[in-house]
Design a protein around this motif. Structure first.
Motif, PDB file in Angstrom:
ATOM      1  N   PHE A  88       0.808  -1.204   0.000  1.00 43.65           N
ATOM      2  CA  PHE A  88       0.000   0.000   0.000  1.00 43.65           C
ATOM      3  C   PHE A  88       0.849   1.264   0.000  1.00 43.65           C
ATOM      4  CE2 PHE A  88      -2.096  -3.330   2.493  1.00 43.65           C
ATOM      5  CZ  PHE A  88      -3.304  -3.457   1.823  1.00 43.65           C
ATOM      6  N   SER A  89       0.288   2.318  -0.572  1.00 41.68           N
ATOM      7  CA  SER A  89       0.783   3.683  -0.384  1.00 41.68           C
ATOM      8  C   SER A  89      -0.313   4.454   0.332  1.00 41.68           C
ATOM      9  CB  SER A  89       1.101   4.344  -1.732  1.00 41.68           C
ATOM     10  OG  SER A  89       2.183   3.704  -2.370  1.00 41.68           O
ATOM     11  N   TYR A  90       0.074   5.285   1.316  1.00 44.09           N
ATOM     12  CA  TYR A  90      -0.907   5.986   2.139  1.00 44.09           C
ATOM     13  C   TYR A  90      -0.707   7.499   2.085  1.00 44.09           C
ATOM     14  CZ  TYR A  90      -1.839   1.500   4.452  1.00 44.09           C
ATOM     15  OH  TYR A  90      -2.167   0.190   4.724  1.00 44.09           O
ATOM     16  N   TRP A  91      -1.829   8.208   2.181  1.00 43.53           N
ATOM     17  CA  TRP A  91      -1.838   9.647   2.367  1.00 43.53           C
ATOM     18  C   TRP A  91      -2.877   9.919   3.464  1.00 43.53           C
ATOM     19  CZ3 TRP A  91      -1.647   7.069  -2.195  1.00 43.53           C
ATOM     20  CH2 TRP A  91      -0.536   7.335  -3.033  1.00 43.53           C
ATOM     21  N   ARG A  92      -2.428   9.977   4.713  1.00 43.04           N
ATOM     22  CA  ARG A  92      -3.383  10.119   5.798  1.00 43.04           C
ATOM     23  C   ARG A  92      -2.885  11.041   6.924  1.00 43.04           C
ATOM     24  NH1 ARG A  92      -3.615   3.869   7.650  1.00 43.04           N
ATOM     25  NH2 ARG A  92      -1.399   3.410   7.724  1.00 43.04           N
ATOM     26  N   GLU A  93      -1.859  11.828   6.628  1.00 38.28           N
ATOM     27  CA  GLU A  93      -1.310  12.693   7.673  1.00 38.28           C
ATOM     28  C   GLU A  93      -2.362  13.658   8.222  1.00 38.28           C
ATOM     29  OE1 GLU A  93       0.105  11.995   4.852  1.00 38.28           O
ATOM     30  OE2 GLU A  93       1.895  10.879   5.485  1.00 38.28           O
ATOM     31  N   MET A  94      -3.265  14.133   7.359  1.00 40.08           N
ATOM     32  CA  MET A  94      -4.263  15.120   7.783  1.00 40.08           C
ATOM     33  C   MET A  94      -5.653  14.508   7.937  1.00 40.08           C
ATOM     34  SD  MET A  94      -2.325  17.686   8.114  1.00 40.08           S
ATOM     35  CE  MET A  94      -3.550  18.947   8.408  1.00 40.08           C
ATOM     36  N   ALA A  95      -5.757  13.187   7.999  1.00 40.37           N
ATOM     37  CA  ALA A  95      -7.065  12.521   8.051  1.00 40.37           C
ATOM     38  C   ALA A  95      -7.839  12.924   9.304  1.00 40.37           C
ATOM     39  CB  ALA A  95      -6.885  11.006   8.007  1.00 40.37           C
ATOM     40  N   ALA A  96      -9.098  13.251   9.119  1.00 43.85           N
ATOM     41  CA  ALA A  96      -9.955  13.629  10.241  1.00 43.85           C
ATOM     42  C   ALA A  96     -10.113  12.494  11.240  1.00 43.85           C
ATOM     43  CB  ALA A  96     -11.321  14.065   9.722  1.00 43.85           C
ATOM     44  N   ALA A  97      -9.969  11.243  10.784  1.00 42.41           N
ATOM     45  CA  ALA A  97     -10.144  10.087  11.668  1.00 42.41           C
ATOM     46  C   ALA A  97      -9.200  10.113  12.862  1.00 42.41           C
ATOM     47  CB  ALA A  97      -9.954   8.788  10.888  1.00 42.41           C
ATOM     48  N   LYS A  98      -8.111  10.849  12.773  1.00 39.67           N
ATOM     49  CA  LYS A  98      -7.190  10.949  13.899  1.00 39.67           C
ATOM     50  C   LYS A  98      -7.824  11.644  15.101  1.00 39.67           C
ATOM     51  CE  LYS A  98      -2.877  10.846  11.261  1.00 39.67           C
ATOM     52  NZ  LYS A  98      -1.560  11.508  11.046  1.00 39.67           N
ATOM     53  N   GLN A  99      -8.979  12.279  14.887  1.00 40.87           N
ATOM     54  CA  GLN A  99      -9.663  12.986  15.965  1.00 40.87           C
ATOM     55  C   GLN A  99     -10.890  12.228  16.474  1.00 40.87           C
ATOM     56  OE1 GLN A  99      -9.989  17.335  15.392  1.00 40.87           O
ATOM     57  NE2 GLN A  99      -8.996  17.022  13.406  1.00 40.87           N
ATOM     58  N   LEU A 100     -11.001  10.946  16.166  1.00 44.31           N
ATOM     59  CA  LEU A 100     -12.211  10.197  16.523  1.00 44.31           C
ATOM     60  C   LEU A 100     -12.416  10.059  18.030  1.00 44.31           C
ATOM     61  CD1 LEU A 100     -11.698   6.940  17.472  1.00 44.31           C
ATOM     62  CD2 LEU A 100     -10.889   6.819  15.122  1.00 44.31           C
ATOM     63  N   ALA A 101     -11.334  10.151  18.808  1.00 48.43           N
ATOM     64  CA  ALA A 101     -11.455   9.988  20.261  1.00 48.43           C
ATOM     65  C   ALA A 101     -11.117  11.266  21.018  1.00 48.43           C
ATOM     66  CB  ALA A 101     -10.558   8.852  20.735  1.00 48.43           C
ATOM     67  N   ALA A 102     -11.174  12.405  20.347  1.00 48.43           N
ATOM     68  CA  ALA A 102     -10.750  13.660  20.971  1.00 48.43           C
ATOM     69  C   ALA A 102     -11.816  14.275  21.865  1.00 48.43           C
ATOM     70  CB  ALA A 102     -10.341  14.664  19.892  1.00 48.43           C
ATOM     71  N   ASP A 103     -13.067  13.872  21.703  1.00 50.72           N
ATOM     72  CA  ASP A 103     -14.181  14.483  22.428  1.00 50.72           C
ATOM     73  C   ASP A 103     -14.715  13.508  23.471  1.00 50.72           C
ATOM     74  OD1 ASP A 103     -16.838  15.312  23.170  1.00 50.72           O
ATOM     75  OD2 ASP A 103     -16.864  16.634  21.427  1.00 50.72           O
ATOM     76  N   GLU A 104     -14.470  13.815  24.746  1.00 50.96           N
ATOM     77  CA  GLU A 104     -14.895  12.926  25.830  1.00 50.96           C
ATOM     78  C   GLU A 104     -16.404  12.721  25.845  1.00 50.96           C
ATOM     79  OE1 GLU A 104     -14.850  10.473  29.139  1.00 50.96           O
ATOM     80  OE2 GLU A 104     -13.085  11.236  28.089  1.00 50.96           O
ATOM     81  N   ALA A 105     -17.160  13.781  25.682  1.00 56.38           N
ATOM     82  CA  ALA A 105     -18.623  13.676  25.723  1.00 56.38           C
ATOM     83  C   ALA A 105     -19.141  12.807  24.581  1.00 56.38           C
ATOM     84  CB  ALA A 105     -19.246  15.068  25.656  1.00 56.38           C
ATOM     85  N   HIS A 106     -18.518  12.930  23.420  1.00 55.99           N
ATOM     86  CA  HIS A 106     -18.928  12.111  22.277  1.00 55.99           C
ATOM     87  C   HIS A 106     -18.694  10.633  22.568  1.00 55.99           C
ATOM     88  CE1 HIS A 106     -19.843  11.293  18.064  1.00 55.99           C
ATOM     89  NE2 HIS A 106     -18.760  10.541  18.009  1.00 55.99           N
ATOM     90  N   LEU A 107     -17.536  10.305  23.142  1.00 55.22           N
ATOM     91  CA  LEU A 107     -17.251   8.912  23.480  1.00 55.22           C
ATOM     92  C   LEU A 107     -18.233   8.384  24.524  1.00 55.22           C
ATOM     93  CD1 LEU A 107     -13.354   8.618  23.658  1.00 55.22           C
ATOM     94  CD2 LEU A 107     -14.873   7.893  21.821  1.00 55.22           C
ATOM     95  N   GLU A 108     -18.570   9.186  25.493  1.00 50.60           N
ATOM     96  CA  GLU A 108     -19.537   8.776  26.511  1.00 50.60           C
ATOM     97  C   GLU A 108     -20.854   8.364  25.861  1.00 50.60           C
ATOM     98  OE1 GLU A 108     -19.348   8.401  29.722  1.00 50.60           O
ATOM     99  OE2 GLU A 108     -17.553   9.483  30.381  1.00 50.60           O
ATOM    100  N   THR A 109     -21.315   9.176  24.938  1.00 53.89           N
ATOM    101  CA  THR A 109     -22.585   8.891  24.256  1.00 53.89           C
ATOM    102  C   THR A 109     -22.494   7.626  23.419  1.00 53.89           C
ATOM    103  OG1 THR A 109     -23.130  11.246  24.172  1.00 53.89           O
ATOM    104  CG2 THR A 109     -24.289   9.799  22.625  1.00 53.89           C
TER     105      THR A 109
END
Length: 286
Positions: A88-109
């Motif tokens: 594979f070749s990847y381009w994911r340095e700026m991928a939004a998925a890196k922020q999937l666990a950044a919001d505590e309230a969102h994870l709680e829900t």
């Protein structure tokens, strides 16, 4: 992620894939009665993110858990094939998925609404250290509440700053998991395991009750409290592209286990689906 898979000489087909998404996509197609698939990730507000959300919904995957990041975008990868084996070749340095666990309230829900959780070592590797710890904490709470927490270590060295960090994260994740689905090649390279039995024993020692060690196109070792047995693979009619084989195995295994199958029967279902997936291009083969 956005996937570019081989469609001919210098031609690529665009789709959507990625290790945990491959698993949830196949799970949605094989889910036992009463189960709804949902996907936790983060996407942007761009056109490709909108198309990806539409694809999730059309695939029967709930999108309530998806975070939206202003000015964010998905990552992208390209599959290269040599005699059916992929790189594979990847381009994911700026991928939004890196922020999937950044919001505590969102994870709680999100965690309050699920009965089973599946994640991978790639999930952990793309997260900042604080977010990784936050996610592992929520997974530990889910395990303590009696929920199924399934983990595929899926170690990709290029995603980690060093292998000591990778090993520590995998072990921390295993401690909060009830079920582990490692691949022996990864475990041998990462932890120096001498055999699939060694891999199973190490994860049991970390508190994992059930382990299935995959071994590429070979047999898988199912190991649980009170038993351990190899399950022969099912030879595919043809090997076109091995992308997503392990992810699809995980999906069929989880669907079977959640539907009441025992570990051996569920492992066989994993082999069945993986043998079909390697017969087509890309990770999502119907």
């Amino acid at each position: 992620m956005v996937e570019l898979s081989v469609a001919g000489e210098r031609l690529y087909a665009q789709g959507f894939a990625g290790d945990t998404f491959n698993t949830i996509w196949h799970f949605a197609r094989n889910a036992p009665t009463g189960w709804q698939a949902a996907y936790l990730t983060a996407l942007g507000t761009d056109r490709m993110s909108e198309e990806m959300l539409g694809f999730f919904a059309a695939s029967g995957i709930a999108t309530d858990a998806v975070r939206r990041i202003p000015n964010g975008s998905p990552g992208l990868y390209m599959i290269h094939l040599t005699n059916g084996e992929r790189s594979f070749s990847y381009w994911r340095e700026m991928a939004a998925a890196k922020q999937l666990a950044a919001d505590e309230a969102h994870l709680e829900t999100v965690f309050a609404g699920g009965d089973a959780v599946y994640f991978s070592g790639i999930t952990l590797a793309i997260l900042p250290e604080a977010d990784r710890a936050r996610l592992i904490d929520h997974l530990g709470r889910a395990k303590a509440e009696g929920k199924l927490v399934a983990f595929d270590p899926n170690v990709r060295p290029r995603l980690w700053p060093d292998m000591a960090t990778a090993r520590a994260a995998v072990e921390a994740a295993a401690k909060v998991s009830t079920l582990c689905l490692p691949s022996f090649d990864d475990e041998r390279a990462t932890f120096g395991d001498g055999s699939p039995s060694d891999t199973a024993a190490r994860y049991h020692g970390l508190g994992v009750g059930e382990v299935v060690v995959k071994d590429g196109g070979g047999e898988a070792l199912a190991s649980w409290d009170g038993g351990q047995e190899p399950v022969p693979c099912i030879a595919p009619a043809a090997i076109v592209d091995t992308t997503g084989a392990g992810d699809s195995f995980n999906a069929a295994f989880l669907a079977a286990r959640l539907g009441g199958a025992d570990p051996l029967a569920a492992t066989l279902e994993g082999h069945k689906l993986a043998s079909r997936v390697v017969g087509g291009h890309g990770a999502l083969v119907g």
